[in-house]
Every structure is written in structure tokens, then in C-alpha cells.
Design a protein around this motif. Structure first.
Motif, PDB file in Angstrom:
ATOM      1  N   ALA A  59       4.420  49.944  20.149  1.00  0.00           N
ATOM      2  CA  ALA A  59       5.751  49.410  20.467  1.00  0.00           C
ATOM      3  C   ALA A  59       5.620  48.385  21.589  1.00  0.00           C
ATOM      4  N   MET A  60       5.466  47.135  21.214  1.00  0.00           N
ATOM      5  CA  MET A  60       5.367  46.051  22.201  1.00  0.00           C
ATOM      6  C   MET A  60       6.732  45.370  22.333  1.00  0.00           C
ATOM      7  N   TRP A  91      12.462  59.746  16.720  1.00  0.00           N
ATOM      8  CA  TRP A  91      11.147  59.147  17.054  1.00  0.00           C
ATOM      9  C   TRP A  91      11.306  57.634  17.159  1.00  0.00           C
ATOM     10  N   LEU A  92      12.008  57.049  16.200  1.00  0.00           N
ATOM     11  CA  LEU A  92      12.168  55.589  16.187  1.00  0.00           C
ATOM     12  C   LEU A  92      12.998  55.116  17.385  1.00  0.00           C
ATOM     13  N   ALA A  93      14.016  55.906  17.755  1.00  0.00           N
ATOM     14  CA  ALA A  93      14.841  55.522  18.916  1.00  0.00           C
ATOM     15  C   ALA A  93      13.969  55.489  20.174  1.00  0.00           C
ATOM     16  N   ARG A  94      13.103  56.485  20.321  1.00  0.00           N
ATOM     17  CA  ARG A  94      12.216  56.516  21.497  1.00  0.00           C
ATOM     18  C   ARG A  94      11.168  55.401  21.425  1.00  0.00           C
ATOM     19  N   PHE A  95      10.763  55.072  20.202  1.00  0.00           N
ATOM     20  CA  PHE A  95       9.811  53.978  19.981  1.00  0.00           C
ATOM     21  C   PHE A  95      10.399  52.674  20.535  1.00  0.00           C
ATOM     22  N   VAL A  96      11.677  52.462  20.254  1.00  0.00           N
ATOM     23  CA  VAL A  96      12.318  51.220  20.707  1.00  0.00           C
ATOM     24  C   VAL A  96      12.383  51.193  22.238  1.00  0.00           C
ATOM     25  N   THR A  97      12.772  52.314  22.870  1.00  0.00           N
ATOM     26  CA  THR A  97      12.854  52.285  24.352  1.00  0.00           C
ATOM     27  C   THR A  97      11.457  52.175  24.968  1.00  0.00           C
TER      28      THR A  97
END
Ligand SMILES: Cc1cc2nc3c(=O)[nH]c(=O)nc-3n(C[C@H](O)[C@H](O)[C@H](O)COP(=O)(O)OP(=O)(O)OC[C@H]3O[C@@H](n4cnc5c(N)ncnc54)[C@H](O)[C@@H]3O)c2cc1C
Length: 419
Positions: A59-60, A91-97
Motif C-alpha cells: 500500500a503505497m 482489510w481493504l479499509a486498513r490497507f488504504v489508511t
């Protein structure tokens, strides 16, 4: 009275076996509970790079804007099975942050502290197991087929350099001279000398055999639960029996979450499924792993064969493999190396594999003690870098089990970040 109960390691992949090896070096009896016959362990099918420079989190900054483009291309490096989306949403929400610039900088620093010493941590294990022949150190190439790709990678290059990675840039001519087997379609490359490569399934087999020679018990069974007495872990239950333990290490890769829940912690762990294809030797083999930056696949020479590994498929642990992903890798590796077409013309000589990267949304593994059960330890979630990190993970976790200080700051890897 001496305590004869073993330390149980759940999971016999590279992380579990390297942890077992370091526990043995600390003089502790070890029981490895692993599904030895399963072929889907990430440790068996990965790209074979022991790559301390892999400090760039998945996640860059800006990843959010790139992902839709990747998902729209059927031949892109990332696919999502849409039915799995609701399961993956947290998981995806945390990936974005996790892709915020300040977090990325901290994650890269933490990764470097674990991955930088990777070869140093492997060396004693390779010496013990007489396995030095399995390690080659000729660096690796990140090759670009487009100017946009090469320029667009500047953020990742800067992050590596900020963390002490030395990178050489090669133009098209220099690349041709350096790796003449590569197709002329590549317009340039970056070379990272510190990287080593191996044949991961052979390495795992050699380290496992040595652990057994040194007295480890390997139980080919599925661990089902960890029993505690309210304060300490006292036993591990498998499908067939109960094992008394003095401590337990959860190293079950992408399958680790159930044990985290049993121990009273929370985690966001999912899988980025990956594939490989492998073919017989080309008439002239590349001398080192080559990553095609735009396609995000690695081609690695392995004991006389060439393995092309990569792709990320978000579809959980239970969906059947989609072999079109492996076919894509085959097409791509033929584009990378003109000689690969002939070497793989006989489809019977090409093998295909699918397995499960154990992935957290912030690209950091979960390492350290369980919050409420001090003799239970986590060693999972290594995503794209678990071959690299296995020995340094084993060294750190064995130190904790033996009551010593870990050789690196484990706080960025704590399970507490998921509370
Ligand atoms: C295509 C691809 C390419 C990759 N390339 C690289 C690379 O070049 N370099 C790099 O550093 N990393 C790479 N990786 C990542 C690396 O392979 C993984 O991070 C690493 O192998 C994880 O190791 P592990 O031991 O944690 O998990 P695994 O290898 O998955 O092992 C976990 C083991 O636990 C067992 N298990 C699970 N549940 C139970 C249970 N209940 N009871 C008993 N046993 C259980 C499983 O069967 C398995 O054997 C790649 C991964 C993929 C998929």
C-alpha cells in the motif's frame, strides 16, 4: 526437575522451520505441527529471492487510484473475485489508511530492520544444515519495459535508498551487456546487489531434514486449538491428539488467524494468492532473478529450471485456483526471455502452482507474544517477503521464547496494532 515439554511450532513452512532451527540452537526441544503434505504453502512456490531491499509496502501513496486501473485489466497484476469483496472490506479499509506517506515511511523502516539482516540470519542455519550450495548471491534486476514504468517507480526507489539500499541504474545498452538473455524490449533496469536467491522448496526440505536430525519431532497433522489454563498455553490439540507444551509459536502462514482469536487477540490477516509456472532450462539462463516491473512478476533461475512467479489474487483461502493467472505468467515470461518460448513449447514440461501469501494490510508481519498469553508467540503475516524474513523472524522469536531480548525492536510488528 527439568522441563521436557517441547516448544510447539504450528506450521512447517519456512517461518516455522527457521523458528524451530533457532529454538534448537537455543537448546530447546521442538515439536513442529505442520500439514507436511499440503502443496499450497507459500514457502514452496515463491520466487526464491532473499531480498533485504523489499522495504516498499504494497500500500503505497496513490495506490487507491492505481487499483481500479489494475482491476479493469484482465492481464493486470491484481485481480479480485468480486464475491469475496465483502469479506475483505475491513482489510481493504486498513490497507488504504496504511498507504498514508508517514505510515509508509515507518513501515519501510520496520521492514528494513527485519529484512536487512536476512542473509546474516540465514547463514548459521545454512552452515548447520550444510545448505550453503542452495544460496546464490548475484543480486537482482528490476527491469522496465516503458519509460513511464521506470519514472513511475521513483517513489519506491527513494524509499529503498532512504533505508540504506544501494541501487545501480542501467540504461538499455548496459542492461543488454549485463543480462543478455533478456528481451530487447526492456529500456532500462535497476540493479540491487545485496539480494540472494535460492530454490525455496529445496531449502525448506534441507532445513526440515536437519531439524529432524537434530531431534525435532515433526507431526504431519492439523493443529486445531491451543489450550490455556487461563494464564499460560499448556497444550496444542491436533485432529488426532493433545500435545503438552511449554510454549507455542503460531507460524501457520495465511491460516494463522484462528489461533489469534483463540488466544484473545484480533488481527487483520488475509491472503494475496500467488501463482508460478516453471520450465526446463533455457539454452542460456539469466544469471540472477529479474523482476519485470510493469507486470510485477519475477523470473528466477532455480536448480536448472526457470520459475516465473507473481500476481496477486484476492479471493480468500477456499476458492479454487484460476489457472488463467498461471497462463498469463507463462505468456509474460516468454516475452521477457525470447528463448523461453522454445523451452516451454512442450506443455508437459511446464509445471504450475498456486499458493497463499499470508498478508496483513500494512505489509508488516505479526511478531511477538500474544497479548494475554505470555508463552504464546506470533510469527506470521509476512506477505511478499516471508522467504527473506524467515530466518530473522526465527532468530527474534526464539530469543523471546528463551526469555532473551530480540535482536530488533519488535514493537512495529505487535499484534496490538489491530486492537
Ligand atoms: C508467488 C509468490 C512469490 C513470492 N516470492 C517471494 C520472494 O521472492 N521472496 C520472499 O521473501 N517472499 C516471497 N513470497 C512470500 C513468501 O513465500 C511467504 O511470505 C512465506 O513463504 C510465508 O511463509 P510461512 O512459513 O509463514 O507460510 P507458509 O509457507 O504458507 O507455511 C505455513 C504452513 O502452515 C501450515 N498450516 C496452516 N495451518 C495449519 C494448521 N492448523 N495445522 C498445521 N499446519 C498448518 C500450512 O499447511 C503451511 O505448510 C512469495 C509468495 C508467493 C505466493
Amino acid at each position: 526437575m527439568t522441563d521436557t515439554r517441547p516448544v510447539a511450532v504450528i506450521g512447517g513452512g519456512l517461518v516455522g522451520i527457521c523458528t524451530a532451527a533457532y529454538l534448537q540452537r537455543a537448546g530447546l526441544p521442538v515439536l513442529v505441527i505442520g500439514r507436511q503434505t499440503a502443496r499450497d504453502a507459500a514457502s514452496l512456490g515463491n520466487a526464491g529471492c532473499i531480498n533485504g531491499s523489499s522495504v516498499v509496502p504494497v500500500a503505497m501513496p496513490g495506490v487507491l487510484w492505481q487499483v481500479p486501473g489494475w482491476l479493469m485489466q484482465p492481464d493486470g497484476p491484481l485481480v479480485l473475485r468480486w464475491r469475496y469483496l465483502p469479506r475483505m472490506a475491513p482489510w481493504l479499509a486498513r490497507f488504504v489508511t496504511s498507504s498514508r506517506p508517514e505510515r509508509v515511511a515507518a513501515q519501510a523502516r520496520a521492514l528494513r530492520s527485519l529484512l536487512g539482516p536476512a542473509l546474516d540470519a540465514y547463514r548459521p542455519l545454512l552452515d548447520d544444515a550444510h545448505a550453503n550450495d542452495l544460496l546464490t548471491q548475484r543480486g537482482y534486476l528490476i527491469a522496465y519495459s516503458s519509460r513511464e514504468g521506470m519514472d513511475g517507480d521513483a517513489g519506491g526507489v527513494a524509499l529503498r535508498e532512504q533505508n540504506g539500499v544501494a541501487i545501480d541504474t542501467l540504461d538499455a545498452n548496459a542492461l543488454r551487456e549485463f543480462e543478455p538473455t533478456l528481451s530487447p524490449r526492456f529500456i532500462g533496469a535497476r540493479y540491487i546487489a545485496e539480494t540472494g536467491h535460492t530454490t525455496p522448496h529445496a531449502l525448506l526440505a534441507r532445513l526440515t531434514a536437519h531439524a529432524v536430525e537434530r531431534g525435532a519431532r515433526i507431526v504431519d497433522d492439523e493443529a486445531v486449538s491451543i489450550e490455556t489454563n487461563g494464564v499460560q498455553a499448556v497444550a496444542v490439540h491436533t485432529r488426532s491428539m493433545r500435545h503438552d507444551v511449554r510454549a507455542v509459536v503460531v507460524a501457520a502462514g495465511a491460516w494463522s488467524a484462528r489461533f489469534v482469536t483463540q488466544l484473545g487477540d484480533r488481527v487483520l490477516l488475509d491472503t494475496e494468492r500467488g501463482y508460478h509456472v516453471e520450465m526446463p532450462a533455457l539454452p542460456a539462463m539469466p544469471s540472477r532473478p529479474v523482476m519485470w516491473a510493469e507486470g510485477k512478476l519475477f523470473a528466477t533461475p532455480m536448480q536448472g529450471r526457470l520459475r516465473a512467479a507473481g500476481t496477486v489474487e484476492l479471493a480468500g483461502l477456499h476458492a479454487p485456483p484460476d489457472w488463467r493467472r498461471a497462463d498469463l505468467l507463462l505468456r509474460q515470461v516468454r516475452e521477457m526471455f525470447p528463448q523461453a518460448g522454445a523451452a516451454s513449447a512442450d506443455s508437459a514440461s511446464v509445471t504450475r502452482w498456486q499458493g497463499f501469501r499470508p498478508s496483513t494490510p500494512d505489509s508488516l508481519p505479526v511478531l511477538g507474544p500474544a497479548s494475554r498469553v505470555p508463552n504464546a508467540f506470533y510469527a506470521f503475516g509476512h506477505g511478499h517477503v516471508g522467504l527473506t524474513a524467515a530466518a530473522s523472524t526465527g532468530r527474534a522469536i526464539a530469543a523471546l521464547v528463551a526469555g532473551e531480548r530480540a535482536p530488533l525492536d519488535l514493537s512495529p510488528f505487535s499484534v496490538a496494532r489491530f486492537r
